[in-house]
Design an enzyme around this catalytic site. Sequence first.
Site, PDB file in Angstrom:
ATOM      1  N   LYS A   1     -66.660 -10.191  -3.012  1.00 46.21           N
ATOM      2  CA  LYS A   1     -66.452  -8.778  -2.667  1.00 46.21           C
ATOM      3  C   LYS A   1     -67.429  -8.313  -1.597  1.00 46.21           C
ATOM      4  O   LYS A   1     -68.430  -8.957  -1.312  1.00 46.21           O
ATOM      5  CB  LYS A   1     -66.481  -7.919  -3.934  1.00 46.21           C
ATOM      6  CG  LYS A   1     -65.151  -8.057  -4.683  1.00 46.21           C
ATOM      7  CD  LYS A   1     -64.969  -7.092  -5.821  1.00 46.21           C
ATOM      8  CE  LYS A   1     -63.557  -7.288  -6.411  1.00 46.21           C
ATOM      9  NZ  LYS A   1     -63.398  -6.669  -7.717  1.00 46.21           N
TER      10      LYS A   1
ATOM     11  N   ARG B   1     -63.679 -13.276 -12.972  1.00 44.09           N
ATOM     12  CA  ARG B   1     -62.428 -13.375 -12.195  1.00 44.09           C
ATOM     13  C   ARG B   1     -62.804 -13.841 -10.793  1.00 44.09           C
ATOM     14  O   ARG B   1     -63.470 -13.115 -10.055  1.00 44.09           O
ATOM     15  CB  ARG B   1     -61.758 -11.997 -12.167  1.00 44.09           C
ATOM     16  CG  ARG B   1     -60.424 -11.958 -11.457  1.00 44.09           C
ATOM     17  CD  ARG B   1     -59.855 -10.538 -11.494  1.00 44.09           C
ATOM     18  NE  ARG B   1     -58.608 -10.448 -10.769  1.00 44.09           N
ATOM     19  CZ  ARG B   1     -58.506 -10.364  -9.455  1.00 44.09           C
ATOM     20  NH1 ARG B   1     -59.582 -10.343  -8.698  1.00 44.09           N
ATOM     21  NH2 ARG B   1     -57.321 -10.272  -8.880  1.00 44.09           N
TER      22      ARG B   1
HETATM   23  N1  PMM Z   1     -60.464  -6.914  -8.510  1.00 39.15           N
HETATM   24  C1  PMM Z   1     -59.372  -7.009  -7.734  1.00 39.15           C
HETATM   25  C2  PMM Z   1     -58.097  -7.098  -8.296  1.00 39.15           C
HETATM   26  N2  PMM Z   1     -57.921  -7.085  -9.634  1.00 39.15           N
HETATM   27  N3  PMM Z   1     -58.843  -6.975 -11.799  1.00 39.15           N
HETATM   28  C3  PMM Z   1     -59.902  -6.849 -12.585  1.00 39.15           C
HETATM   29  N4  PMM Z   1     -59.753  -6.807 -13.922  1.00 39.15           N
HETATM   30  N5  PMM Z   1     -61.176  -6.756 -12.085  1.00 39.15           N
HETATM   31  C4  PMM Z   1     -61.428  -6.765 -10.749  1.00 39.15           C
HETATM   32  O1  PMM Z   1     -62.598  -6.658 -10.352  1.00 39.15           O
HETATM   33  C5  PMM Z   1     -60.306  -6.891  -9.874  1.00 39.15           C
HETATM   34  C6  PMM Z   1     -59.015  -6.985 -10.447  1.00 39.15           C
HETATM   35  C7  PMM Z   1     -59.537  -7.006  -6.241  1.00 39.15           C
HETATM   36  O2  PMM Z   1     -60.099  -8.164  -5.790  1.00 39.15           O
HETATM   37  P1  PMM Z   1     -59.269  -9.348  -5.056  1.00 39.15           P
HETATM   38  O3  PMM Z   1     -58.449  -8.718  -3.971  1.00 39.15           O
HETATM   39  O4  PMM Z   1     -60.336 -10.231  -4.582  1.00 39.15           O
HETATM   40  O5  PMM Z   1     -58.358  -9.967  -6.052  1.00 39.15           O
END
Ligand code: PMM
Length: 285
Positions: A223, A263
Amino acid sequence: MLHPTGLPQHLEALDRTLVMGVLNVTPDSFSDGGLFNQTDIAIEHGLSLAAHGADIVDVGGESTRPGAERISIEDELSRVIPVISELAKNNVVVSVDTMRTEVAREALLAGAVIVNDISGGRADSLMNEFMSTNSFPFIIMHWRGLSNVMTQLTDYDDVARDVAGELASQVADAVDAGVERSRIVIDPGIGFAKTTQQNWPILQDLETLDALELPVLWGVSRKKFLGELLADSHGEFRDMSGREAATVALTTYLALAGAWAVRVHDARASRDAIDVIERLGQIHD
Ligand code: PMM
């Protein structure tokens, strides 16, 4: 470590932090540049995440990048459902990353076994009630508003405490709607309605979230706040692909602290770190 009931048994039995691999089936995802927007490529990537140590593969069809506009429900369904079906057929444990009840319902029918709602029941007024009608784990992320407004929603007195307090009320609403507390997972929503600098106190003050006594999922992978930390001497943020070592450092820190799951985009790198932490934690003879 706390495990939510409702997980597949082999995951409930594990005494280590779980790895959730990110599978964004979006043409405009800020993390993978839309590389995995076609169904076949997405399926292949999901299988590869599982083969590289992801315990769960998180399939999402809607971009959450700051400023992103919503897509139609039809587009979201057509992106995620074929991918979820195929991964589930291949025994991959799938979570669906959606803010929509209708998508969650179809995803569970297609074989997903966890609902990851980044709005934690706030964006769709029927989500909490829907989640009370099934017995799958429900991930409730801290949320203040949609991606197109979230950069303006960053006023906090004490960010770690405020996030925990707001999450507690999201959890209370879900429980009031009939969702068992024992299958709720919380997530502080790193990067969501937070400035880059506001993410650090949340990570530094893990006790405040732990006080809610619920399993915690962390989404820190690659991020922007890491890009900022690793900026070059001209202030140019480090690009996505150069943020992996910093991501793994946080995986290590969070695994030591007993996080339920991380994640991440690179499943193997984080899984390796977690395996080391698990091995060090074993009692020696
Ligand atoms: N971050 C993203 C998308 N979905 N879901 C959860 N539970 N927690 C998060 O921090 C989260 C998420 C956005 O990040 P990406 O585009 O790198 O997937």
